[in-house]
Design an enzyme around this catalytic site. Structure first.
Site, short mmCIF file in Angstrom:
data_model
loop_
_atom_site.label_atom_id
_atom_site.label_comp_id
_atom_site.label_asym_id
_atom_site.label_seq_id
_atom_site.Cartn_x
_atom_site.Cartn_y
_atom_site.Cartn_z
CG PHE A 82 -27.67 -3.08 -9.99
CD1 PHE A 82 -26.32 -3.35 -9.84
CD2 PHE A 82 -28.59 -3.92 -9.36
CE1 PHE A 82 -25.88 -4.42 -9.07
CE2 PHE A 82 -28.16 -4.99 -8.58
CZ PHE A 82 -26.80 -5.24 -8.44
CG HIS A 85 -31.03 -5.47 -18.94
ND1 HIS A 85 -30.33 -5.38 -20.14
CD2 HIS A 85 -31.04 -6.79 -18.62
CE1 HIS A 85 -29.93 -6.59 -20.50
NE2 HIS A 85 -30.35 -7.47 -19.61
CD GLN A 109 -37.43 -6.84 -11.66
OE1 GLN A 109 -37.80 -6.25 -10.66
NE2 GLN A 109 -37.15 -6.20 -12.78
CB ALA A 124 -33.37 -11.21 -10.29
#
Lengths: 176, 176
Positions: A119, A67, A88, A123
């Site tokens: 992390f 990722h 995003q 989203a």
């Protein structure tokens, strides 16, 4: 797309369509094809998630490491996958101020150094204000707990991508 | 590249460099990073192969399904990975006659229909005359045996790619 269509796909078509349900892990879609036919979205998704759950810890960490950082280098270079770019963007992470971006970069680096993977967060279920707050909170979690949390986010992302591909009604299209 | 350099990589760099040791399976390189430090090429390779061997059968089939056909659609469209393009080219598979290409297409399709994964062969260890002969031979093998054979080819390809990345001398660079 209905499940009859999905179940009629050869492995090449299946990987073309579902190869990025788990970010940059077409291997998982390619493995899931072995489990066809699928009854509905939940059934298909169950096989993706079971594959993840059965991996050794290194493999689960490997999924996370495929990722990108949120608002990170790849977003700036334009090398995100189409799915990740959309996600995003929907959280407002493509229009951060320089200051917000720097704050996230710093937190992302701390997180990577602590856990050995980036992390990961669904989203689309968050926003630009919540992302750094959640990152700071998870930065203080225990590694074993954080691995579980991060894989839970991978599954949320995968679920939303499957819904996008199959349509919201697909969960009611039963072949049984 | 020596092993000190490899062992100093963060996971992002490691996946950038080794992500296609197993064709289109960056997940595997990303998982192998958990096993660092690596002593030498054999040690690094051992972790790639152990990951493959530990997967359930669907995952092993999934790895094979991430490989392109030899002299197939992807080669014609120019969408092969750089490594695969070089390997197919070195075996002369990028300069087949129309007749040779059609013969391979037919055999590839028969193979895919029989086994549920594409015909995988370390092309650099073969040539344009041997490929269709070997394909015909393996087409008649038993599925369980053929899965083992195909995974053996994946490992030969991975070994050669690692040698390319690390240099032939890397197997003698011991940190121990």
């Amino acid at each position: 797309m209905n499940m009859e269509k999905v179940n009629s796909m050869d492995f090449g078509e299946f990987v073309d369509v579902f190869g990025n349900v788990i970010e940059r892990c077409p291997l998982i879609a390619a493995a899931v094809w072995s489990q066809r036919p699928f009854f509905d979205l939940e059934d298909l998704e169950k096989h993706f998630f079971a594959f993840i759950d059965a991996l050794p810890q290194s493999g689960q960490e490997g999924i996370l490491r495929c990722h990108p950082d949120l608002a990170g280098r790849e977003q700036q270079r334009g090398t995100l996958t189409a799915e990740s770019q959309r996600e995003q963007s929907s959280a407002g992470l493509t229009s951060l101020s320089a200051e917000e971006r720097q704050q996230l970069e710093k937190l992302n680096a701390q997180y990577r150094a602590r856990f050995g993977f980036p992390f990961v967060l669904a989203a689309r279920l968050s926003d630009r204000a919540a992302v750094p707050r959640e990152l700071e909170r998870r930065l203080h979690c225990q590694p074993a707990q954080e691995l579980r949390t991060a894989l839970g986010e991978v599954k949320k992302i995968g679920h939303l991508r499957l819904v996008d591909l199959l349509g919201a009604d697909s969960s009611r299209l039963k072949l049984r």
